[in-house]
Design an enzyme around this catalytic site. Sequence first.
Site, PDB file in Angstrom:
ATOM      1  N   ARG A 173      16.875   8.416 -27.837  1.00 38.22           N
ATOM      2  CA  ARG A 173      15.752   7.840 -27.085  1.00 38.22           C
ATOM      3  C   ARG A 173      16.328   7.140 -25.857  1.00 38.22           C
ATOM      4  O   ARG A 173      17.409   6.546 -25.919  1.00 38.22           O
ATOM      5  CB  ARG A 173      14.978   6.818 -27.926  1.00 38.22           C
ATOM      6  CG  ARG A 173      14.014   7.419 -28.942  1.00 38.22           C
ATOM      7  CD  ARG A 173      12.788   8.075 -28.281  1.00 38.22           C
ATOM      8  NE  ARG A 173      11.858   8.610 -29.257  1.00 38.22           N
ATOM      9  CZ  ARG A 173      11.854   9.861 -29.717  1.00 38.22           C
ATOM     10  NH1 ARG A 173      12.743  10.723 -29.283  1.00 38.22           N
ATOM     11  NH2 ARG A 173      10.957  10.255 -30.595  1.00 38.22           N
ATOM     12  N   GLU A 190      10.800   7.320 -19.108  1.00 36.61           N
ATOM     13  CA  GLU A 190      10.397   8.734 -18.963  1.00 36.61           C
ATOM     14  C   GLU A 190       8.888   8.935 -18.986  1.00 36.61           C
ATOM     15  O   GLU A 190       8.383   9.914 -18.439  1.00 36.61           O
ATOM     16  CB  GLU A 190      11.060   9.596 -20.045  1.00 36.61           C
ATOM     17  CG  GLU A 190      10.549   9.330 -21.460  1.00 36.61           C
ATOM     18  CD  GLU A 190      11.250  10.188 -22.523  1.00 36.61           C
ATOM     19  OE1 GLU A 190      12.490  10.269 -22.502  1.00 36.61           O
ATOM     20  OE2 GLU A 190      10.543  10.768 -23.358  1.00 36.61           O
ATOM     21  N   HIS A 193      13.366  15.617 -22.113  1.00 38.18           N
ATOM     22  CA  HIS A 193      13.011  15.493 -23.536  1.00 38.18           C
ATOM     23  C   HIS A 193      12.715  16.878 -24.116  1.00 38.18           C
ATOM     24  O   HIS A 193      11.618  17.131 -24.619  1.00 38.18           O
ATOM     25  CB  HIS A 193      11.815  14.548 -23.708  1.00 38.18           C
ATOM     26  CG  HIS A 193      11.836  13.837 -25.022  1.00 38.18           C
ATOM     27  ND1 HIS A 193      11.599  12.502 -25.152  1.00 38.18           N
ATOM     28  CD2 HIS A 193      12.081  14.281 -26.289  1.00 38.18           C
ATOM     29  CE1 HIS A 193      11.677  12.155 -26.423  1.00 38.18           C
ATOM     30  NE2 HIS A 193      11.980  13.214 -27.130  1.00 38.18           N
TER      31      HIS A 193
HETATM   32  P1  NAI Z   1      17.141  10.149 -39.099  1.00 39.10           P
HETATM   33  O1  NAI Z   1      16.205   9.070 -39.513  1.00 39.10           O
HETATM   34  O2  NAI Z   1      17.388  11.293 -40.037  1.00 39.10           O
HETATM   35  O3  NAI Z   1      18.564   9.507 -38.762  1.00 39.10           O
HETATM   36  C1  NAI Z   1      18.730   8.348 -38.020  1.00 39.10           C
HETATM   37  C2  NAI Z   1      20.033   7.698 -38.458  1.00 39.10           C
HETATM   38  O4  NAI Z   1      20.230   6.546 -37.653  1.00 39.10           O
HETATM   39  C3  NAI Z   1      19.999   7.235 -39.916  1.00 39.10           C
HETATM   40  O5  NAI Z   1      21.127   7.724 -40.610  1.00 39.10           O
HETATM   41  C4  NAI Z   1      20.019   5.716 -39.805  1.00 39.10           C
HETATM   42  O6  NAI Z   1      20.728   5.074 -40.860  1.00 39.10           O
HETATM   43  C5  NAI Z   1      20.726   5.517 -38.476  1.00 39.10           C
HETATM   44  N1  NAI Z   1      20.442   4.208 -37.881  1.00 39.10           N
HETATM   45  C6  NAI Z   1      19.264   3.589 -37.779  1.00 39.10           C
HETATM   46  N2  NAI Z   1      19.411   2.389 -37.173  1.00 39.10           N
HETATM   47  C7  NAI Z   1      20.726   2.272 -36.900  1.00 39.10           C
HETATM   48  C8  NAI Z   1      21.509   1.250 -36.294  1.00 39.10           C
HETATM   49  N3  NAI Z   1      20.956   0.111 -35.868  1.00 39.10           N
HETATM   50  N4  NAI Z   1      22.837   1.468 -36.160  1.00 39.10           N
HETATM   51  C9  NAI Z   1      23.403   2.605 -36.624  1.00 39.10           C
HETATM   52  N5  NAI Z   1      22.724   3.592 -37.219  1.00 39.10           N
HETATM   53  C10 NAI Z   1      21.398   3.435 -37.352  1.00 39.10           C
HETATM   54  O7  NAI Z   1      16.635  10.663 -37.700  1.00 39.10           O
HETATM   55  P2  NAI Z   1      16.967  12.046 -36.993  1.00 39.10           P
HETATM   56  O8  NAI Z   1      15.977  13.067 -37.411  1.00 39.10           O
HETATM   57  O9  NAI Z   1      18.407  12.349 -37.136  1.00 39.10           O
HETATM   58  O10 NAI Z   1      16.638  11.687 -35.479  1.00 39.10           O
HETATM   59  C11 NAI Z   1      17.342  10.685 -34.767  1.00 39.10           C
HETATM   60  C12 NAI Z   1      16.572  10.348 -33.503  1.00 39.10           C
HETATM   61  O11 NAI Z   1      16.606  11.461 -32.623  1.00 39.10           O
HETATM   62  C13 NAI Z   1      15.069  10.096 -33.724  1.00 39.10           C
HETATM   63  O12 NAI Z   1      14.813   8.770 -34.127  1.00 39.10           O
HETATM   64  C14 NAI Z   1      14.492  10.365 -32.372  1.00 39.10           C
HETATM   65  O13 NAI Z   1      14.481   9.169 -31.625  1.00 39.10           O
HETATM   66  C15 NAI Z   1      15.490  11.345 -31.754  1.00 39.10           C
HETATM   67  N6  NAI Z   1      14.901  12.673 -31.559  1.00 39.10           N
HETATM   68  C16 NAI Z   1      14.950  13.234 -30.330  1.00 39.10           C
HETATM   69  C17 NAI Z   1      14.411  14.483 -30.091  1.00 39.10           C
HETATM   70  C18 NAI Z   1      14.501  15.133 -28.745  1.00 39.10           C
HETATM   71  O14 NAI Z   1      13.791  16.121 -28.496  1.00 39.10           O
HETATM   72  N7  NAI Z   1      15.325  14.638 -27.838  1.00 39.10           N
HETATM   73  C19 NAI Z   1      13.723  15.224 -31.166  1.00 39.10           C
HETATM   74  C20 NAI Z   1      13.773  14.563 -32.448  1.00 39.10           C
HETATM   75  C21 NAI Z   1      14.326  13.328 -32.624  1.00 39.10           C
END
Ligand code: NAI
Length: 328
Positions: free
Chosen positions: A233, A262, A294
């Site tokens: 993000r 954005e 994005h």
């Molecule tokens: P997820 O929930 O499976 O993984 C997120 C990880 O971040 C988890 O392992 C969690 O423990 C860790 N985390 C959370 N807070 C943290 C912190 N303060 N310090 C360190 N680690 C922390 O999510 P996923 O599916 O892997 O997606 C990650 C992010 O990618 C989403 O939240 C979203 O913002 C972004 N995203 C971007 C897309 C794009 O098109 N550019 C599409 C889909 C998601």
Amino acid sequence: MKISVFSTQAFEIPFFEEAFRKTSFDLHFIDGVLDCTSVDSAQGSIGVVVFVNDQLDASVLARLKELGIEWVALRCAGFNNVDVDAAKTLGLSVVHVPAYSPTAVAEFTLGLILALLRNIPQAYRRTKDLNFSLDGLLGEGLSGKSVGVIGTGKIGTRLVDLLAGFDCQILAFDINKNRDLINKVNYVGLEELLRKSQIVSLNVPLNDKTFHLINEASLQLMPKGSFLVNTGRGGLIHTEALVQALKSKHLAGAALDVYEQETGVFFKDHSSYGIEDDLLARLTTFPNVIVTSHQAFLSKEALQQIAEVTAANLIALAHGSEIQNSVY
Ligand code: NAI
């Protein structure tokens, strides 16, 4: 049952029409974002389907409630744009699509890393102008590099698997370690990851703890000549600090699929009248910066999954079944 679908892009419509074909929902596609100025266009709906840049703050949620809307279905994973406490208080159901092809985002991230290291966008632009010189295109290999993956959830884990094929040394930081990765990555603290990684990828959600995780101080920890990739993000990076790190050539390059400001810029064509955002404009002037709007999720597989899960979420809400993808 009328459902208003905000921020609709033309390419999404066939996927939604197919996924909702056998449902009793009547989809109304609206191309603008949902915010306080557009909320009334949801009138007559029982639910709204929203995306990453729709603004569901307390006042918009309250107005949705007044209009008789009961369900907010995010067609994305992150819900940082929703005031969840306000939704809870108002009794609105908020569902999301917790995972849609993490592979799509991980593959795009890997593509950005390779494009950055080997100057592929610059080469592409040159040959379009019939300039076939190689001057200034000297790249670096990915094999053998140390890559820091911040966030080893669904996307970060897929990225680690893909990077394994490149023989990289992978450092990882996450507040919850993924046990399946213990033999594939070296989990370290954030500071150590930043100090030791030649490439850093951001794959954490945006929240109070991760806002401006990459700032002036953390950028200084990264080695001179390192690369930063953000498909998480925009708010994870303090953009002004990033611009300084690029101007001073401390960073060798950056690839950004997301950007702090954005909303209102991404997903639209501004080519005829330009953009007002000076920081984004500056970023696009660096030859060693790739900005995509994005787009990492944007694969056929992911769109199909998004539409199908959104339909299933709304069907479950309509039937009063157990809601698996509630955000609270
Ligand atoms: P997820 O929930 O499976 O993984 C997120 C990880 O971040 C988890 O392992 C969690 O423990 C860790 N985390 C959370 N807070 C943290 C912190 N303060 N310090 C360190 N680690 C922390 O999510 P996923 O599916 O892997 O997606 C990650 C992010 O990618 C989403 O939240 C979203 O913002 C972004 N995203 C971007 C897309 C794009 O098109 N550019 C599409 C889909 C998601």
